[in-house]
Design an enzyme around this catalytic site. Structure first.
Site, short mmCIF file in Angstrom:
data_model
loop_
_atom_site.label_atom_id
_atom_site.label_comp_id
_atom_site.label_asym_id
_atom_site.label_seq_id
_atom_site.Cartn_x
_atom_site.Cartn_y
_atom_site.Cartn_z
N ASP A 91 -47.18 9.49 37.04
CA ASP A 91 -47.26 8.18 36.11
C ASP A 91 -48.33 8.52 35.10
O ASP A 91 -49.18 9.31 35.52
CB ASP A 91 -47.65 7.07 36.83
CG ASP A 91 -46.39 6.72 37.91
OD1 ASP A 91 -45.24 7.20 37.66
OD2 ASP A 91 -46.75 6.03 38.74
N1 URA Z 1 -46.22 7.47 43.05
C1 URA Z 1 -46.64 6.55 42.14
O1 URA Z 1 -46.60 5.68 42.43
N2 URA Z 1 -46.84 7.13 41.08
C2 URA Z 1 -47.12 8.74 40.78
O2 URA Z 1 -47.34 9.14 39.81
C3 URA Z 1 -46.51 9.45 42.01
C4 URA Z 1 -46.35 8.84 43.19
#
Ligand code: URA
Length: 230
Positions: A102
């Site tokens: 993310d």
């Molecule tokens: N889980 C999440 O919530 N975000 C990420 O970037 C990776 C795993």
């Protein structure tokens, strides 16, 4: 693609030619004589007939990047800097991301031009552990360990998450090992307890650990030995 298909797709050979060439032992793949037409070859394979080069084999490329917060895991984006913008490499648009993070997650991001390699790394079937360091708003209780190990039902996808291992480090931080990569998975798992994730950092994907000498935004190529671990 199968080697017999690769050969007979070349304009100079018929299917019968391909069979004969294979039987004669004159075809070499990556330096080894191959007689079995069922042998799988890829765009990365070097294929020769005697001294004649039929396919040079494109180099497979693998990079490890320390993704900073605020950079998007995509190859193009209208508003944010992308992880590709951080790479100073030729033909970088041939690379793809093996397991996105993310926008506000940092840590280990792997990029490659080898689709089979990235699939092995990311598909749940491979069961490779991805290790995340998590910092939360509320305290993390021992109850989380059992709930994450049992799996959580995600209604949107209609699935139950694979068993995940939680190691509590202190009241508000933990290491979580996942064996799959569902959308916002870590945040949703902590969200089950109404516990907001304040910081998320991926430390490891299967056998590959984020090189501690890489500052946020820095990257390096994987060695052949590292790439072969996947
Ligand atoms: N889980 C999440 O919530 N975000 C990420 O970037 C990776 C795993």
């Amino acid at each position: 693609m199968r080697l017999d298909r690769f050969l007979s797709n070349l304009p100079q050979f018929s299917r019968a030619d391909a069979r004969l060439l294979l039987a004669s032992g004159r075809i070499r793949v990556d330096g080894t004589a191959v007689r079995d037409g069922r042998c799988e070859v890829r765009e990365f394979s070097r294929i020769e007939l005697d001294d004649q080069l039929l396919q040079a084999g494109k180099p497979a490329r693998f990079f490890m990047l320390h993704k900073p917060v605020g950079v998007v895991s995509a190859t193009e984006h209208p508003e944010h800097r992308t992880v590709l913008d951080l790479l100073d490499e030729p033909d970088k648009h041939e690379l793809h991301i093996a397991g996105r993070l993310d926008l506000n997650t940092s840590g280990l991001l792997l990029l490659t031009n080898d689709g089979l390699w990235s699939r092995r790394l990311t598909e749940p079937r491979s069961r490779l552990g991805k290790v995340y360091r998590v910092r939360t708003e509320q305290p993390i209780s021992a109850e989380y360990i059992e709930v994450f190990a049992r799996g959580l039902y995600f209604a949107y996808e209609d699935l139950t998450t694979l068993p995940a291992e939680l190691q509590i480090l202190d009241s508000h931080s933990a290491l979580l090992t996942l064996h799959e990569g569902r959308y916002h998975q870590v945040k949703r798992m902590f969200g089950h307890f109404q516990n907001k994730v304040l910081a998320l950092h991926r430390e490891r994907m299967g056998p590959l650990q984020l090189d501690p000498s890489l500052a946020p935004g820095a990257y390096r190529a994987l060695s052949a030995e590292e790439a072969a671990l996947v």
